[in-house]
Design a protein around this motif. Structure first.
Motif, short mmCIF file in Angstrom:
data_model
loop_
_atom_site.label_atom_id
_atom_site.label_comp_id
_atom_site.label_asym_id
_atom_site.label_seq_id
_atom_site.Cartn_x
_atom_site.Cartn_y
_atom_site.Cartn_z
N ALA A 30 0.90 -1.22 -0.05
CA ALA A 30 -0.02 -0.03 0.06
C ALA A 30 1.06 1.24 0.08
O ALA A 30 0.37 2.30 -0.58
N ALA A 31 1.94 1.03 0.72
CA ALA A 31 2.95 2.42 0.80
C ALA A 31 4.43 1.80 1.11
O ALA A 31 4.34 0.87 1.74
N ALA A 32 5.21 2.65 0.70
CA ALA A 32 6.71 2.18 1.08
C ALA A 32 6.84 2.38 2.51
O ALA A 32 6.77 3.58 3.12
N PRO A 33 7.50 1.43 3.35
CA PRO A 33 7.60 1.88 4.55
C PRO A 33 8.60 2.78 4.96
O PRO A 33 9.78 3.08 4.34
N VAL A 34 8.47 3.38 6.07
CA VAL A 34 9.43 4.57 6.57
C VAL A 34 9.53 3.92 7.99
O VAL A 34 8.86 3.94 8.88
N GLY A 35 10.95 3.63 8.36
CA GLY A 35 11.12 2.77 9.72
C GLY A 35 10.37 1.58 9.51
O GLY A 35 10.27 0.71 8.49
N ASN A 36 10.17 0.91 10.62
CA ASN A 36 9.63 -0.36 10.82
C ASN A 36 7.95 -0.34 9.91
O ASN A 36 7.34 0.66 10.02
N VAL A 37 7.74 -1.59 9.54
CA VAL A 37 6.62 -1.35 8.57
C VAL A 37 5.42 -1.26 9.65
O VAL A 37 5.35 -1.54 10.94
N ARG A 38 4.32 -0.47 9.11
CA ARG A 38 3.02 -0.08 9.85
C ARG A 38 1.68 -0.91 9.19
O ARG A 38 1.83 -1.17 7.50
N PRO A 39 0.58 -0.97 9.69
CA PRO A 39 -0.49 -1.54 9.20
C PRO A 39 -0.79 -0.72 7.79
O PRO A 39 -1.30 -1.31 6.84
N SER A 40 -0.57 0.47 7.79
CA SER A 40 -0.93 1.32 6.55
C SER A 40 -0.22 0.96 5.36
O SER A 40 -0.55 1.51 4.32
N ASP A 41 1.14 0.22 5.53
CA ASP A 41 1.86 -0.09 4.35
C ASP A 41 1.13 -1.36 3.54
O ASP A 41 1.97 -1.84 2.65
N PHE A 42 0.16 -2.09 4.31
CA PHE A 42 -0.20 -3.23 3.73
C PHE A 42 -1.68 -2.97 3.07
O PHE A 42 -2.64 -2.37 3.75
N ALA A 43 -1.94 -3.50 2.01
CA ALA A 43 -3.35 -3.70 1.42
C ALA A 43 -3.63 -5.32 1.03
O ALA A 43 -2.99 -6.11 0.50
N TRP A 44 -5.03 -5.47 1.69
CA TRP A 44 -5.49 -6.80 1.51
C TRP A 44 -6.40 -6.96 0.05
O TRP A 44 -7.16 -5.94 -0.20
N ALA A 45 -6.26 -8.16 -0.66
CA ALA A 45 -6.88 -8.09 -1.76
C ALA A 45 -7.40 -9.67 -2.04
O ALA A 45 -6.76 -10.50 -1.51
N GLU A 46 -8.43 -10.04 -2.69
CA GLU A 46 -9.05 -11.00 -2.99
C GLU A 46 -9.62 -11.10 -4.29
O GLU A 46 -10.12 -10.38 -4.75
N THR A 47 -8.89 -11.91 -4.98
CA THR A 47 -9.14 -12.16 -6.48
C THR A 47 -9.41 -13.65 -6.83
O THR A 47 -9.48 -14.45 -5.90
N GLU A 48 -9.88 -14.10 -7.99
CA GLU A 48 -10.32 -15.21 -8.40
C GLU A 48 -9.10 -16.19 -8.47
O GLU A 48 -7.90 -15.68 -8.55
#
Length: 363
Positions: A30-48
């Motif tokens: 979702a975003a490039a981490p600054v410091g340790n990774v944060r929840p806002s750096d990740f995006a969940w997706a569901e595909t076929e």
């Protein structure tokens, strides 16, 4: 094995997300981490779930690896020849998977492989060399070992230590990151296979105790304010070999203890990954004064010895000289928290995620 705690803000990120067999569940940047990774750096997706075409296979993910370098992937830094990631891309990572459907003549259904799977529950693959897929033999050992002693982690320990360090039972050896994935295997190779005297460096009493349980003669806590004094006390006559998994200040401290013709292997540098400014190594002229050698190590440059490494590691596992140590997080939904744990220094042994677990049938 220990179970990772996916609490806090990462627990909120994981809430409501679960493996769904009819969908391909993915974690994307979702975003490039600054410091340790944060929840806002990740995006969940569901595909076929994709269907394989000619020359393709559908891989069913069993386990996924967690490694510090994944933060660099998320920052858009290419590594190991992989394409740099951008927001929206599935996060890179090695895994163990089973061939669920195959239209590829060389990869039959039911076989188990390890390689570049990515943070997803299914992968459509042409099994190209770039994905570094390796078929695992159904030898009675768990498939999870493909992310530990019988995978790239174990091969890094084998090639880095056994092939590049010229190891000897007479070595006075220093090992950093001794409680981590690679370090915990190097500790066992050095202490139990080669018979060297190993001084381990780890963070906190629990990790130091873990390092001693691996056969290390001593363990030093780098979080201790008296760390420099403890290092001097543990190495009164200096060191012959330093296996470096962390870089930074600990590498600089090791340079103060070189014996004549000492060797240093640079395997990892977790202390560097979250720095805004690269660490400036002081004291490197001691290499010249002691006629010592410091060399880099990149595991992918040694893959021509893979079969040898796996054969020897399998023998050491069966003989009990090497034992697997995994720190397991349950469920693909908890992958982001597991990555954050690495930078918090909370893992004991190799950090992995159990997505589905062991295959029911292995061909």
């Amino acid at each position: 094995m220990s179970e990772a705690d996916p609490g806090g803000d990462f627990g909120m990120l994981a809430a409501g997300k679960r493996l769904a067999e009819g969908l391909n569940c993915q974690w994307r940047v979702a975003a490039a981490p600054v410091g340790n990774v944060r929840p806002s750096d990740f995006a969940w997706a569901e595909t076929e779930v994709p269907e394989p075409g000619p020359g393709e296979v559908l891989l069913k993910t069993l386990y996924l690896s967690l490694a510090p370098v994944m933060r660099a992937y998320m920052q858009g830094t290419g590594a190991a020849g992989e394409r740099p990631l951008r927001p929206g891309d599935v996060i890179h990572g090695r895994g163990v998977a089973q061939v669920a459907k195959s239209r590829h003549p060389d990869w039959p259904e039911g076989s188990v492989v390890q390689g570049q799977i990515g943070w997803q529950s299914w992968k459509l693959s042409r099994m190209t060399p770039a994905e570094r897929m390796v078929r695992m033999k159904p030898n009675g050992l768990p498939a999870a070992l493909g992310l530990g002693p019988l995978g790239m982690t174990g091969f890094s320990a084998f090639a880095g230590y056994m092939l590049c360090c010229d190891p000897s039972a007479a070595d006075r050896m220093l090992l950093s990151g001794a409680a981590g994935g690679v370090g915990s295997i190097v500790a066992q190779l050095a202490a139990r296979v080669v018979g060297a005297s190993v001084v381990a460096i780890a963070g906190g009493p629990e990790k130091c105790g873990f390092a001693r349980s691996l056969g290390c003669a001593q363990a030093i806590d780098y979080l201790d304010a008296d760390f420099p004094a403890a290092l001097r006390g543990a190495l009164p006559d200096g060191l012959d070999l330093y296996f470096d998994n962390v870089g930074g200040e600990i590498l600089a401290a090791a340079l103060d203890h070189l014996r004549p013709r000492a060797r240093i292997l640079l395997c990892g540098s977790i202390s560097e990954y979250a720095r805004e400014t690269p660490f400036a190594l002081a004291g490197y002229t001691r290499l010249r004064a002691t006629d010592s050698i410091m060399r880099g190590f990149y595991v992918y440059n040694h893959l021509d010895r893979w079969d040898e490494g796996m054969e020897r590691m399998t023998g050491w596992l069966r003989d009990g000289l090497v034992q697997p140590h995994f720190d397991i997080v349950e469920g693909i939904e908890n992958m982001p928290r597991a990555l954050a744990r690495l930078y918090e220094g909370r893992n004991l042994g190799k950090q992995i995620c159990r997505v589905r677990g062991e295959p029911e049938e292995w061909r």
